[in-house]
Design a protein around this motif. Structure first.
Motif, short mmCIF file in Angstrom:
data_model
loop_
_atom_site.label_atom_id
_atom_site.label_comp_id
_atom_site.label_asym_id
_atom_site.label_seq_id
_atom_site.Cartn_x
_atom_site.Cartn_y
_atom_site.Cartn_z
N TYR A 13 -4.06 -12.86 28.38
CA TYR A 13 -3.93 -13.36 27.01
C TYR A 13 -3.72 -14.87 27.02
O TYR A 13 -4.12 -15.58 26.14
N SER A 39 4.97 1.98 28.82
CA SER A 39 4.74 0.92 27.84
C SER A 39 4.50 -0.42 28.54
O SER A 39 5.18 -0.75 29.49
N GLY A 40 3.48 -1.12 28.06
CA GLY A 40 3.22 -2.45 28.60
C GLY A 40 2.38 -2.48 29.85
O GLY A 40 2.19 -3.53 30.44
N GLY A 42 -0.79 -1.91 30.09
CA GLY A 42 -2.13 -2.45 29.86
C GLY A 42 -3.13 -1.44 29.31
O GLY A 42 -4.33 -1.68 29.35
N LYS A 43 -2.67 -0.34 28.75
CA LYS A 43 -3.59 0.67 28.21
C LYS A 43 -4.35 0.12 27.00
O LYS A 43 -5.57 0.19 26.94
N THR A 44 -3.59 -0.40 26.04
CA THR A 44 -4.23 -0.95 24.85
C THR A 44 -5.16 -2.09 25.22
O THR A 44 -6.27 -2.21 24.69
N THR A 45 -4.71 -2.92 26.15
CA THR A 45 -5.53 -4.03 26.60
C THR A 45 -6.87 -3.53 27.14
O THR A 45 -7.93 -4.07 26.79
N1 ATP Z 1 -1.70 -10.47 22.03
C1 ATP Z 1 -1.00 -10.58 23.18
N2 ATP Z 1 -0.64 -11.79 23.67
C2 ATP Z 1 0.05 -11.89 24.82
N3 ATP Z 1 0.43 -10.85 25.59
C3 ATP Z 1 0.10 -9.62 25.17
C4 ATP Z 1 -0.64 -9.42 23.95
N4 ATP Z 1 -0.81 -8.10 23.78
C5 ATP Z 1 -0.24 -7.51 24.84
N5 ATP Z 1 0.31 -8.41 25.68
C6 ATP Z 1 0.99 -8.11 26.95
O1 ATP Z 1 0.10 -7.42 27.77
C7 ATP Z 1 0.76 -6.38 28.46
C8 ATP Z 1 0.02 -5.07 28.25
O2 ATP Z 1 0.06 -4.76 26.88
P1 ATP Z 1 -0.64 -3.48 26.28
O3 ATP Z 1 -0.56 -3.62 24.81
O4 ATP Z 1 -1.97 -3.32 26.89
O5 ATP Z 1 0.33 -2.34 26.77
P2 ATP Z 1 0.24 -0.76 26.52
O6 ATP Z 1 0.02 -0.14 27.83
O7 ATP Z 1 -0.72 -0.47 25.45
O8 ATP Z 1 1.72 -0.45 26.05
P3 ATP Z 1 2.23 0.54 24.89
O9 ATP Z 1 2.29 1.90 25.48
O10 ATP Z 1 3.61 0.01 24.61
O11 ATP Z 1 1.32 0.41 23.74
C9 ATP Z 1 2.19 -6.37 27.97
O12 ATP Z 1 3.00 -6.96 28.95
C10 ATP Z 1 2.17 -7.20 26.73
O13 ATP Z 1 3.35 -7.92 26.60
#
Ligand code: ATP
Ligand code: MG
Lengths: 363, 273
Positions: A13, A39-40, A42-45
């Motif tokens: 990011y 959580s966190g 990177g799934k959503t990413t």
């Molecule tokens: N827009 C953003 N800008 C900066 N960092 C981000 C952004 N979105 C996510 N992150 C960071 O990227 C990492 C992965 O985030 P992500 O949203 O992919 O997690 P996740 O696996 O979907 O978690 P969750 O189960 O909580 O949804 C996290 O450390 C988060 O802080």
């Protein structure tokens, strides 16, 4: 046949902090694959990357044999279902579902036909004129699914679609999602951090940790044979023993330490070359009261029984159907679950037996 | 009944408003219907029969309408752009946009004289660049008034639009994109309809503000009258309080009509979500 391939993809990011680094993922056509992890991780990413909301810093994204790395979101024809539903509040349910079709210049009569068929599939016939505000959470979610499906997407993406629903509805909806996906045969990537949900609806589950897929397998395989310590912990293997030496004999693996040795028969969960750490679920360890007449020396390999360790109960907790004990032994503390009428008292000397076929070797 | 005291706290304000606003308004409006103790519409008929008066009214409406439209056209893209920025940049740009509001409208109007005048900055540039031969006659025309008013009211529209745009769920934009919308389509089919409440609010403020503006038309409008300056002239210069009251009542009615119409429109477009 591989439909989607992420090759050595890196995502950040900002400029220094990489969320995904040299990430790889292959998905077969028609598969339902879940990304599961804390959580966190990177799934959503990952999902946003596939959808095109995010651009990779490096690496390649191939879809259906074509390079999709630079294809913009609105040209990908992927359906995305958001955790927040993201229904358009100013449009009726009909218009919400028709949104993508209108952009594709589909004729009005065709739109009417396809929208009503889609609403039928998600059991929302008769709700066309309502507005998103006038629906329950589960109904909104179904509209969101209908809206993503009606454009006949080449890929369906879900980001924790059920996390705002109550427990009963979640179970119903996940069955619905699976049914619709199979009926239409759409390749699907599903993100959740609910284990049961992922395991129950997916063909394949990818367990993610810190931006890396630790294991990608069928749910039952992951459940029985986790490959890494992280995966094992994540799915409930709470006991780990690391040995100093390992010897492969035919049909068996001998693991030794100064004081003990374990024998593990070879099976699907032990084929990690050189792994010296074993894992076991708390409910798979057998616990028996140690007879006071037999001195517990801890020298198990001299006794008749294999894979036995002596110890004493430190803590016992009532779990409803069973008791959970923390047992202190020479090899560390173990968590053991056991269904029984009367619990062992604290301090009770016990023998722990580790059945070989329940032991898994992890990396 | 513990909250009784709250009403007592409201009393000074209510008293003030009743004494110094409500009663005068009622008196003003009431007085327009009476001449020498007789109930009559003569005041209004007299006004509406006179070409000169009606012209002033129409000019005012036209100036207000054009000002409102121009603010929308100029302000919308700016507001959209600002609403998409990170909080820090957003704060900075909003502060810049609001900054003109902090200077006196008299000072701002006078500075337009320097720019728009016959030998002002604009004309000397245009002539210097060879784009025109004769200086443009902008100052002391309705155009100058509009320019001054747009400058005055643009921040209001930007603020009210940024307010609603900020609250649009970014997932809606993503959803529209994933369904196949281009940037422009997202704006047209999602951002714009969801911004209408802010648009209506901003438009009402600007329209009513332009209708009743006094300083800017006085300074930039020259001999050309708008309704507010005309009212002042009647009341103070000509000491014709009767006509002034009629004009005031007409202004009130038009203002209320516009607000009612816009509110009705906003209900029609009301976000049903
Ligand atoms: N827009 C953003 N800008 C900066 N960092 C981000 C952004 N979105 C996510 N992150 C960071 O990227 C990492 C992965 O985030 P992500 O949203 O992919 O997690 P996740 O696996 O979907 O978690 P969750 O189960 O909580 O949804 C996290 O450390 C988060 O802080
Ligand atoms: Mg997430």
């Amino acid at each position: 046949m591989t439909l989607l391939a992420l090759e050595n993809v890196s995502v950040a990011y900002d400029h220094q902090h990489y969320i995904l680094r040299d990430f790889n993922l292959n998905i077969e056509r028609g598969q339902f694959i879940s990304l599961l992890g804390p959580s966190g991780c990177g799934k959503t990413t990952t999902l946003r990357l596939i959808a095109g909301f995010l651009e990779a810093k490096s690496g390649q994204f191939t879809f259906n044999g074509k390079n999709y790395t630079k294809v913009p979101v609105n040209k990908r024809n992927f359906g995305f279902v958001f955790q927040s539903y993201a229904l358009f509040p100013h449009l009726s349910i009909f218009e919400n579902v028709a949104f993508g079709l209108r952009l594709r210049k589909v004729s009005d009569s065709e739109i009417a036909k396809r929208v009503s068929r889609m609403l039928e599939i998600v059991s929302l016939t008769g709700y066309e004129k309502r507005f998103p505000k006038e629906l329950s959470g589960g109904q909104k979610q179904r509209v969101a699914i209908a809206r993503a499906l009606v454009i006949e997407p080449d890929l369906l993406l879900f980001d924790e679609p059920l996390s705002n629903l109550d427990a009963n509805l979640r179970v119903n909806m996940r069955v619905e999602i699976r049914r619709i996906q199979q009926e239409l045969g759409i390749t699907t990537v599903y993100v959740s951090h609910d284990q049961e949900e992922c395991f129950s609806i997916s063909d394949q589950v990818a367990i993610m940790n810190n931006g890396v897929i630790e294991q990608l397998d069928r749910p039952s395989t992951i459940f029985k044979y986790p490959r890494t310590e992280f995966v094992a912990k994540f799915i409930g293997f709470s006991n780990f023993i690391e040995f100093a030496y390992r010897e492969d004999r035919d049909g068996e693996i001998w693991l030794k330490d100064k004081a003990t040795s374990f024998r593990v028969p070879k099976h699907a969960g032990t084929d990690k070359s050189g792994g010296r750490k074993i894992a076991i679920r708390p409910e798979d360890i057998n616990i028996t009261a140690d007879s006071p007449f037999i001195p517990s020396t801890g020298q198990i390999d001299t006794g008749k029984e294999l894979n036995q360790v002596a110890g004493a109960v430190m803590v016992s907790t009532f779990l409803g159907r069973s008791y959970q004990y923390v047992v202190r032994t020479e090899m560390g503390d173990f968590t053991v679950n056991r269904e029984m009428e009367e619990p062992y008292a604290n301090g009770q000397k016990v023998l722990l037996t580790f059945p070989g076929d329940k032991l898994v070797i992890v990396n | 009944m513990k909250k009784r005291y709250v009403y007592w706290l409201m009393l000074p304000g209510l008293l003030f408003l009743t004494l110094f606003m409500l009663l005068p308004i009622i008196h003003t409006i009431g007085s327009t219907f009476f001449q020498e103790g007789q109930f009559t519409f003569e005041g209004y008929l007299h006004f509406l029969r006179d070409r000169y008066y009606v012209d002033i009214l129409l000019t005012t409406m036209q100036v207000s309408l054009v000002t409102t439209m121009a603010c929308i056209v100029v302000g919308f893209p700016v507001a959209y752009h600002i609403s998409m920025l990170s909080p820090r940049k957003k704060g900075f740009l909003l502060a810049l946009a609001i900054f003109p509001l902090l200077t006196s409208s008299v000072v701002r109007s006078f500075s337009w004289i320097i720019i728009l005048g016959k030998n002002g900055l604009l004309n000397s540039w245009l002539v210097g660049l060879g784009l025109i031969d004769q200086p443009l006659e902008i100052l002391y025309t309705p155009t100058a008034v509009m320019i001054g008013l747009i400058h005055l009211f643009l921040p209001l529209l930007i603020i009210s639009l940024v307010g609603v745009m900020e609250n649009i769920d970014p997932d809606l934009v993503k959803a529209a994109e994933s369904l196949g919308s281009s940037r422009f389509t997202v704006f047209r089919k999602v951002i714009f309809p969801l911004s209408i409440p802010g648009l209506i609010l901003g438009s009402i403020l600007i329209f009513v503000g332009s209708m009743t503006a006094y300083t800017t038309p006085t300074v930039l409008g020259g001999k050309k009258r708008v309704i507010a300056t005309f009212l002042y002239q009647n009341a103070i210069t000509l000491n014709d309080w009767n006509s002034a009251s009629v004009i005031a009542t007409i202004m009130i009615v038009i203002t209320l009509l516009v607000i009612g119409l816009m509110t009705k429109m906003s209900h029609k477009f009301r976000v049903k979500g």
